[in-house]
Design an enzyme around this catalytic site. Structure first.
Site, PDB file in Angstrom:
ATOM      1  CD  GLU A  80     159.320  -4.513  82.547  1.00  0.00           C
ATOM      2  OE1 GLU A  80     160.027  -5.489  82.860  1.00  0.00           O
ATOM      3  OE2 GLU A  80     158.698  -3.826  83.368  1.00  0.00           O
ATOM      4  CG  ASP A  81     162.478  -1.005  81.085  1.00  0.00           C
ATOM      5  OD1 ASP A  81     161.228  -1.013  81.137  1.00  0.00           O
ATOM      6  OD2 ASP A  81     163.206  -1.213  82.071  1.00  0.00           O
TER       7      ASP A  81
END
Ligand code: MN
Length: 721
Positions: A80-81
């Site tokens: 996600e990051d």
């Protein structure tokens, strides 16, 4: 990585303490990989981002989970990051860990308008539950992630804090509860309480602080007394006294609308012993020491909660007259109570497999049938996740657990979807009560159904469980046509059973289509819908197909010479109709007769005095006038039954008497009982009523004959030889 590495070494030590052979290389690899990927990132607090996945891993290690779960915790924010791709992750860590991280990545919180956010939130929860059905570690990592975020929530702006706290209370804490992870549930609740309701939280903390010294002293006093009594009785036990967690005290104050001064039972004791037997022993000792509060003894050992929680609970009046709660359980039960479903993934434990299965079922139940509005889903999820449960019984003694507030409708849908749809009434503990009646612990619930019943929209308000609401909504969502089709099917099936027409005729598509065409419909469904909407009467449709009167005329079988098919009777005004003499009354020339048109087997001939014919007169238009044909040379097979007192030569005497009347004997069977009484079943060719009278007379004159009748004897039917 400065301060991170020592944290990681601590986690490794912790894992090694319960799992000495753990794959340390895997964990080191995950740590280094995560550290590289998150390099340069900082959290809102200004800390290096890496602290977050490390703390998530620590929480998972504190739950004694396996290295796959802990590695997934270290890697959970990568997709996600960071710029790490799924392929890279899979190449590094394999499919299992990657699929957990992928599932977690799908569960994201979006910054959107409130309404859209709520829908997105529901969708997130659904994805999470779905993924967890595959691998429960997804939800465990998610809970650990949420717990660390809650612990560090204070750095966020107030509006965000409140939203996340509310989401935690509404979704994550109840999920932790349902999964039996008591420790995480309590901490999530307390943290969420502090952020969602800061004033009341602060007030409660202050009130408790004022009482804390007194409470601690009391805990010590009670602990000592308990310890002494258990020791005297030779029971080794671990005794823990504590002040209950803030949120549960606050929830109780809210629920009962009382002030803290009256809530003395914010004290709770836990006694952990070796065996189940000791649990009950300890309960007895406590009740000798202090008076139990009536209605507060709960045996979750005999009847575990749906989340597999087991314990004995009691509340007693303490030394200074204040009530307090005691939980008694074994060490195994204690571990389940603290760790719940996580116990299954703990290193070195084969226990709780069944419990895990149950929870997986529960997860599936939540996710099933959730194609429609995510908002409905979230509402029902919130309801279902609320902690308190009631236990009810079916009349057969099966146990069904429900959230408090569930009603008889919920019970009906739990038994079976169809039972729910057709439910018309309910008996609780033998008494008829309205469907909206709330279920109470120990209720014996009996649902009454009717095939013509259909769900009502009111039921959506009455039902409290996700399952029942989903099923009711699904029924309404199918549209009127489908409902009518279903109702039509049911009405016809019921009528079939009444008329004894095989139900399979309705279920067979080609037969159904045929029936539909006969009534002017192209398709079976249109026909069923017409019945369902009342445009066609089920009875009107089926009565012509009814076989009921024909049952009196079973097809002639070779083994049963009592029925002989013979076309010696003419039907008035018709020719070439197959006729046969009904076996119930065996009409003979000379008798007044009447015909009944059977379905497919010709005309049955009865005497006008026959009692069956009187029943058939209900079907009026199928009766026809018949008369005997020319009788010259014609004979009719007639069964005769002769009873007699047995003596040597009886069979010879009977056959002689019959043949002396110029009647041919087709068959003869003799039966004797006790060597004293006997019976003969004969099939004799008879020309007519008059001829039969002569044969009867000859037989009655024989010495020893006690009765003569036409028709086989019941006696001989039971024991033929
Ligand atoms: Mn995270």
């Amino acid at each position: 990585m400065g301060e991170a590495l020592p944290r990681f070494e601590e986690i490794l030590d912790l894992v090694a303490s319960y799992h000495p052979e753990c794959d340390e290389d895997l964990l080191r690899h995950a740590y280094v990989y995560s550290a590289m990927a998150h390099r340069g990132q900082v959290r809102v607090s200004g800390e290096p981002y890496l602290v977050h996945p490390l703390e998530v891993a620590r929480i998972l290690a504190e739950m004694h989970l396996d290295e796959v779960a802990i590695a997934a915790g270290l890697l959970h924010d990568l997709l996600e990051d960071t710029f790490v791709t799924e392929d890279e992750l899979e190449a590094q860590f394999g499919v299992q860990i990657t699929s957990i991280v992928k599932a977690l990545t799908k569960i994201t919180t979006m910054e959107q308008s409130y309404a859209a956010r709520e829908a997105a939130q529901a969708e997130n929860v659904r994805r999470m539950l779905l993924a967890s059905v595959e691998d429960v570690r997804v939800i465990l990592v998610k809970l650990a992630d949420r717990l660390h975020n809650m612990r560090t929530l204070r750095v966020l702006p107030e509006a965000n804090r409140r939203r996340i706290a509310r989401e935690t209370l509404e979704i994550y804490a109840p999920i932790a509860h349902r999964l039996g992870i008591g420790r995480i549930k309590a901490e999530l609740e307390d943290l969420a309480f502090a952020h969602s309701n800061p004033q009341e939280h602060a007030q409660l903390v202050e009130q408790l602080q004022q009482r804390e010294a007194a409470a601690r002293a009391l805990i010590e006093e009670i602990r000592e007394m308990l310890g002494r009594v258990l020791e005297e009785n030779g029971i080794k036990a671990e005794i823990r006294g504590r002040i209950k967690h803030l949120y549960s005290i606050w929830a109780k104050l809210k629920r009962q609308g009382i002030s803290l001064d009256r809530v003395y039972d914010f004290l709770a004791f836990r006694i952990v012993v070796a065996t189940v037997q000791q649990c009950y022993g300890v309960l007895g000792l406590i009740h000798q020491l202090w008076h139990p509060v009536p209605g507060r003894i709960k045996d979750y050992i005999a009847m575990p909660k749906p989340n597999a929680y087991q314990s004995l609970h009691t509340s007693v009046m303490g030394p200074q007259g204040q009530p307090f709660e005691v939980q008694i359980r074994t060490f195994d039960m204690d571990q389940i109570a603290e760790s719940g479903i996580a116990a299954h993934w703990m290193y070195k434990t084969g226990r709780a497999v069944e419990a895990e299965q149950e929870r997986a079922n529960w997860l599936r139940g939540l996710v099933d049938g959730q194609q429609e509005n995510p908002r409905d889903f979230l509402d029902s999820l919130k309801l279902d996740l609320y902690p308190e449960e009631v236990y009810t019984f079916s009349p057969k003694g099966e146990v069904f657990a429900f959230p408090r507030g569930a009603t008889a409708i919920d019970f009906a849908y739990r038994v079976h979807t169809e039972v729910g749809h057709r439910c018309v009434g309910v008996r609780i503990n033998g008494r008829l009560v309205p469907l909206r009646t709330h279920l109470e612990n120990g209720d014996i619930v009996e649902i009454m159904t009717s095939p013509t019943q259909v769900p009502s929209r009111d039921w959506l308000d009455i039902a409290a469980t996700a399952r029942a609401k989903n099923k009711i909504r699904a029924w309404f969502n199918r549209g009127e046509k489908e409902q009518a089709v279903e109702l039509g099917q049911r009405l016809l099936e019921r009528e079939c059973r009444r008329l004894r027409i095989p139900v399979k005729r309705l279920r067979d598509a080609s037969q159904l289509t045929k029936m539909a065409r006969e009534h002017g419909f192209a398709k079976g469904d249109d026909f069923l819908a017409a019945v369902g909407m009342g445009r066609l009467g089920a009875r009107d449709v089926l009565l012509p197909l009814s076989k009921r009167p024909d049952e009196l005329h079973p097809p002639p079988s070779k083994a049963s010479p009592a029925v002989v098919t013979e076309s010696v009777v003419t039907v008035k005004g018709q020719r070439d109709l197959l006729t046969f003499r009904a076996r119930c009354c065996n009409p003979l020339p000379g008798d007044d007769i009447c015909g009944y048109i059977t379905r497919g087997r010709g005309v049955a001939i009865h005497t006008t005095r026959c009692h069956n014919l009187r029943r058939l007169q209900a079907a009026g238009d199928r009766l026809v006038k018949v008369e005997w044909g020319p009788t010259e040379g014609g004979t009719y097979a007639v069964p005769l039954n002769v009873s007699f007192d047995d003596r040597p030569g009886m069979l010879a005497a009977i056959t002689q008497a019959v043949t002396a009347q110029e009647a041919n004997i087709r068959s003869c069977q003799m039966t004797t009982r006790d060597g004293r009484r006997g019976a003969a079943d004969l099939i004799v060719d008879i020309r007519g009523r008059e001829h039969l009278g002569q044969v009867f007379g000859a037989l009655r004159q024989l010495a020893g004959v006690t009765s003569v009748a036409s028709g086989p004897s019941a006696f001989s039917r039971r024991s033929q030889f």
